[in-house]
Scaffold this motif. Structure first.
Motif, PDB file in Angstrom:
ATOM      1  N   LEU A   1       0.859  -1.082  -0.101  1.00  0.00           N
ATOM      2  CA  LEU A   1      -0.034  -0.029  -0.136  1.00  0.00           C
ATOM      3  C   LEU A   1       0.843   1.222  -0.028  1.00  0.00           C
ATOM      4  CD1 LEU A   1      -2.737   1.663   0.549  1.00  0.00           C
ATOM      5  CD2 LEU A   1      -2.605   1.121   2.731  1.00  0.00           C
TER       6      LEU A   1
ATOM      7  N   MET B   1       0.948   5.521  -1.367  1.00  0.00           N
ATOM      8  CA  MET B   1       0.069   6.536  -2.074  1.00  0.00           C
ATOM      9  C   MET B   1       0.785   7.540  -1.841  1.00  0.00           C
ATOM     10  SD  MET B   1      -1.989   9.175  -0.402  1.00  0.00           S
ATOM     11  CE  MET B   1      -2.901  10.261  -1.224  1.00  0.00           C
TER      12      MET B   1
ATOM     13  N   GLY C   1      -0.080  12.126  -3.165  1.00  0.00           N
ATOM     14  CA  GLY C   1      -1.124  12.808  -4.071  1.00  0.00           C
ATOM     15  C   GLY C   1      -1.986  13.667  -2.822  1.00  0.00           C
TER      16      GLY C   1
ATOM     17  N   VAL D   1      15.660  14.787  -0.751  1.00  0.00           N
ATOM     18  CA  VAL D   1      15.600  14.406   0.732  1.00  0.00           C
ATOM     19  C   VAL D   1      16.515  13.175   0.832  1.00  0.00           C
ATOM     20  CG1 VAL D   1      14.256  13.463   2.524  1.00  0.00           C
ATOM     21  CG2 VAL D   1      13.341  15.155   0.731  1.00  0.00           C
TER      22      VAL D   1
ATOM     23  N   ALA E   1      13.952   7.981   3.489  1.00  0.00           N
ATOM     24  CA  ALA E   1      13.974   9.250   2.661  1.00  0.00           C
ATOM     25  C   ALA E   1      12.930   9.557   1.798  1.00  0.00           C
ATOM     26  CB  ALA E   1      15.367   9.479   1.949  1.00  0.00           C
ATOM     27  N   ARG E   2      12.687   8.533   0.623  1.00  0.00           N
ATOM     28  CA  ARG E   2      11.730   8.612  -0.290  1.00  0.00           C
ATOM     29  C   ARG E   2      10.174   8.783   0.429  1.00  0.00           C
ATOM     30  NH1 ARG E   2      12.641   7.353  -5.451  1.00  0.00           N
ATOM     31  NH2 ARG E   2      10.874   6.376  -5.656  1.00  0.00           N
ATOM     32  N   VAL E   3       9.993   8.051   1.574  1.00  0.00           N
ATOM     33  CA  VAL E   3       8.750   8.404   2.083  1.00  0.00           C
ATOM     34  C   VAL E   3       8.494   9.849   2.778  1.00  0.00           C
ATOM     35  CG1 VAL E   3       7.174   7.502   3.755  1.00  0.00           C
ATOM     36  CG2 VAL E   3       8.353   5.844   2.268  1.00  0.00           C
TER      37      VAL E   3
ATOM     38  N   ARG F   1       8.004  12.095  -0.452  1.00  0.00           N
ATOM     39  CA  ARG F   1       6.922  12.052  -0.986  1.00  0.00           C
ATOM     40  C   ARG F   1       5.698  12.586  -0.264  1.00  0.00           C
ATOM     41  NH1 ARG F   1       6.409   5.964  -1.606  1.00  0.00           N
ATOM     42  NH2 ARG F   1       8.068   5.940  -2.687  1.00  0.00           N
TER      43      ARG F   1
ATOM     44  N   ALA G   1       3.709  15.984  -1.687  1.00  0.00           N
ATOM     45  CA  ALA G   1       2.302  15.606  -2.280  1.00  0.00           C
ATOM     46  C   ALA G   1       1.462  16.629  -1.429  1.00  0.00           C
ATOM     47  CB  ALA G   1       1.893  14.228  -1.678  1.00  0.00           C
TER      48      ALA G   1
ATOM     49  N   LYS H   1       8.101  27.033  -6.430  1.00  0.00           N
ATOM     50  CA  LYS H   1       8.064  28.223  -7.255  1.00  0.00           C
ATOM     51  C   LYS H   1       8.870  29.342  -6.662  1.00  0.00           C
ATOM     52  CE  LYS H   1       4.730  27.260 -10.932  1.00  0.00           C
ATOM     53  NZ  LYS H   1       4.247  26.148 -10.898  1.00  0.00           N
TER      54      LYS H   1
ATOM     55  N   ASP I   1      -7.279  18.098   5.596  1.00  0.00           N
ATOM     56  CA  ASP I   1      -8.362  17.557   4.943  1.00  0.00           C
ATOM     57  C   ASP I   1      -7.851  16.138   4.116  1.00  0.00           C
ATOM     58  OD1 ASP I   1     -10.080  19.748   5.559  1.00  0.00           O
ATOM     59  OD2 ASP I   1      -8.667  21.106   4.078  1.00  0.00           O
ATOM     60  N   PHE I   2      -6.622  16.071   3.793  1.00  0.00           N
ATOM     61  CA  PHE I   2      -6.292  15.098   2.751  1.00  0.00           C
ATOM     62  C   PHE I   2      -5.291  14.099   3.506  1.00  0.00           C
ATOM     63  CE2 PHE I   2      -7.601  18.433  -0.172  1.00  0.00           C
ATOM     64  CZ  PHE I   2      -8.434  17.973  -0.749  1.00  0.00           C
ATOM     65  N   ILE I   3      -5.218  12.784   2.983  1.00  0.00           N
ATOM     66  CA  ILE I   3      -4.278  11.972   2.973  1.00  0.00           C
ATOM     67  C   ILE I   3      -3.304  12.308   2.018  1.00  0.00           C
ATOM     68  CG2 ILE I   3      -3.550   9.313   2.991  1.00  0.00           C
ATOM     69  CD1 ILE I   3      -6.642   8.682   3.202  1.00  0.00           C
ATOM     70  N   ARG I   4      -2.095  12.482   2.476  1.00  0.00           N
ATOM     71  CA  ARG I   4      -1.247  13.056   1.383  1.00  0.00           C
ATOM     72  C   ARG I   4      -0.157  11.689   1.104  1.00  0.00           C
ATOM     73  NH1 ARG I   4      -2.330  17.617  -1.279  1.00  0.00           N
ATOM     74  NH2 ARG I   4      -3.259  19.026   0.168  1.00  0.00           N
ATOM     75  N   ALA I   5       0.208  10.797   1.878  1.00  0.00           N
ATOM     76  CA  ALA I   5       1.268   9.888   1.490  1.00  0.00           C
ATOM     77  C   ALA I   5       0.866   8.669   2.420  1.00  0.00           C
ATOM     78  CB  ALA I   5       2.656  10.416   1.656  1.00  0.00           C
ATOM     79  N   MET I   6       1.012   7.490   1.964  1.00  0.00           N
ATOM     80  CA  MET I   6       1.033   6.387   2.632  1.00  0.00           C
ATOM     81  C   MET I   6       2.177   5.343   2.254  1.00  0.00           C
ATOM     82  SD  MET I   6      -3.057   5.023   3.185  1.00  0.00           S
ATOM     83  CE  MET I   6      -3.505   5.445   1.512  1.00  0.00           C
ATOM     84  N   GLN I   7       2.444   4.597   3.196  1.00  0.00           N
ATOM     85  CA  GLN I   7       3.505   3.642   2.644  1.00  0.00           C
ATOM     86  C   GLN I   7       3.381   2.363   3.747  1.00  0.00           C
ATOM     87  OE1 GLN I   7       5.649   3.419   0.173  1.00  0.00           O
ATOM     88  NE2 GLN I   7       7.524   2.352   1.070  1.00  0.00           N
TER      89      GLN I   7
END
Lengths: 240, 262
Positions: free
Chosen positions: A202, A204, A206, B79, B104-106, B109, B113, B120, B220-226
């Protein structure tokens, strides 16, 4: 997510996707098992424009020796993209950081389902080579590798599949291709053990609300029935 | 796993069956969290996070670099994480391990995200933009590196400054403005041990866990999962963990924003 300067419109006026698919429609998937002579098991998949080759060697001697586990087999997993696999730049050879992470999470998926206890002190080597890439290669790799492992006669609790869900604006989509992967608002690859319904991969990134997450997962589980069928047929075809 | 670890894992499972943890925490409690920022003078941003006995240091450096061909109007974020040999008897020096790369990658992310850093805003002039290097240094390992590293990175970025740039060169001695941080993403990492799920596993609990899930959210949002390791999660378990991630967001965000500034 990539260059947002020229972000393309990912949904057409008729509500379909750029490649003409419905939101919850898989790309065409075909899998052929037993495609390589030397490997104990192998499989080749074409999934949309992705072309994936997976092969299994072993159970065999563990190299390097320090990886040896006296109680069970160890899975060594290599996921790699061929330098010529993408339309953009020529890739560099050798595993990059992305490939190392994908190799790791793929190995962890198969650690769950392979009956490792049956082959102590051995290694099962799994190679996944992406020959042509168009988004969703880690999912394609896992789905193909499951067939290769079964073809190698490696005993497993289940035939795992993997596919991703994502989001374009407020719409949940299934099986993202490269352009959707690059410009969508969320991407979520999942691997499922269909017999137990357990999620073994799993990831994700975004933005997803709770409701969108639930819908994405439901869409994946529904599509999984088709993917599982194609995987099983590939194995049946070998022995008919 | 050696015999001592196996015995320890059994003991942790037994306790969890009675909803107890070694350090007497509830199943969904974090350990004590303390965050300090601005602790390294030469880094444009820095933070140290203590999560129980896990200690993570994060340094942020800015460096002017050529812009990328496909993003000519923005800067970059890089990162990295190092599991330093001084942090655990099990860590060795050498090239980054798959564990360090995944970590690092998680974190990367979640920052991307969540659009936490306005890339910018890093634009300097045609062909030049700042690259932000976020280096995560694990100083002491006692489990849950994901949450400690996320918080350290978020706090270090929140405390970071942008140096002056003139005559085609960075003037690193002169820091002219704060780095623009638009969003704070907060992490929650769960471990599945037997049939129980706990938040913020320590090292002993990690030795006993079959599966791990990290969820990074904003308001408000889920931004990343691992997900990590070979164990699986059910749909219901994941939904419950997502609810908990949102529930912990405000508290963790307060810790990160309230960290003492230089």
């Amino acid at each position: 997510m990539a260059n947002m300067l020229n972000k393309p419109e990912l949904l057409r006026g008729d509500g379909k996707r750029l490649d003409g698919r419905d939101l919850d429609e898989l790309r065409p998937l075909s899998i052929k098992a037993n495609v390589l002579k030397n490997a104990a098991g192998s499989a080749y998949a074409e999934w949309g424009n992705n072309k994936v080759l997976a092969a299994v060697y072993g159970p065999k001697e563990v190299v390097p020796r320090h990886l040896l586990n006296p109680e069970r087999a160890v899975i060594k997993c290599r996921y790699a993209m061929a330098p010529f696999s993408s339309l953009s730049d020529h890739g560099r050879s050798g595993p990059n950081r992305r490939a190392i992470e994908i190799s790791k999470v793929t190995k962890e998926v198969f650690d769950n389902v392979v009956l490792l206890d049956e082959f102590p002190e051995t290694a099962i080597e799994l190679s996944i080579e992406i020959l042509q890439s168009d988004g969703g290669t880690r999912a394609a790799g896992i789905t193909t590798a499951a067939v290769a492992l079964a073809n190698a006669g490696i005993p497993m609790k289940d035939l795992v599949y993997s596919v991703s869900a994502g989001k374009i604006k407020d719409k949940i989509i299934l099986d993202l291709n490269m352009i959707e992967d690059n410009y969508s608002d969320a991407d979520m690859p999942v691997a499922v053990s269909p017999r137990t319904g357990n999620m073994l991969l799993l990831q994700m990134d975004g933005e997803l609300t709770r409701q969108e997450f639930n819908l994405g997962l439901e869409t994946i589980l529904e599509a999984g029935k088709q993917i599982s069928k194609i995987q099983r047929q590939a194995l049946i075809d070998v022995y008919e | 796993m050696n015999t001592i670890n196996l015995a320890k894992a059994d003991y942790i499972k037994e306790m969890l069956n009675r909803n107890m943890r070694e350090d007497s925490r509830a199943l969904m409690d974090f350990r004590d969290i303390s965050i300090d920022t601005g602790i390294l003078k030469n880094a444009e941003g820095s933070a140290q996070v203590d999560l129980g006995n896990t200690r993570v240091l994060c340094g942020v450096k800015l460096q002017p670099e050529e812009t990328m061909k496909d993003t000519p109007d923005q800067g970059n974020l890089v990162v990295s994480a190092e599991l330093l040999p001084l942090a655990s008897k099990d860590y060795e020096s050498g090239p980054p391990s798959p564990d360090a790369i995944e970590l690092a990658r998680v974190v990367d992310r979640g920052i991307r995200a969540g659009q936490c850093v306005d890339l910018k805003d890093l634009f300097i002039e045609d062909g030049k933009a700042w690259t932000i290097f976020v280096d995560i240094y694990i100083l002491n390992f006692d489990g849950n590196l994901f949450d400690a590293s996320y918080m350290a990175a978020m706090a270090a970025l929140s405390s970071a400054w942008v140096p002056k740039y003139e005559n085609d060169a960075a003037v690193m001695e002169e820091r002219i403005r704060k780095l623009k941080v638009n969003n704070i993403v907060t992490p929650t990492t769960f471990a599945k041990i037997g049939q129980k799920i706990v938040l913020d596993p320590d090292a002993n609990e990690e030795a006993a866990m079959a599966a791990r899930l990290t969820i990074a959210v904003d308001k408000d949002f889920i931004r990343a999962m691992q997900k990590g390791l070979s164990g699986g999660f059910t749909q219901k378990e994941i939904q419950d963990m997502i609810d908990m991630a949102f529930e912990k967001h405000a508290m963790l965000k307060d810790y990160i924003s309230a960290a003492p500034k230089e």
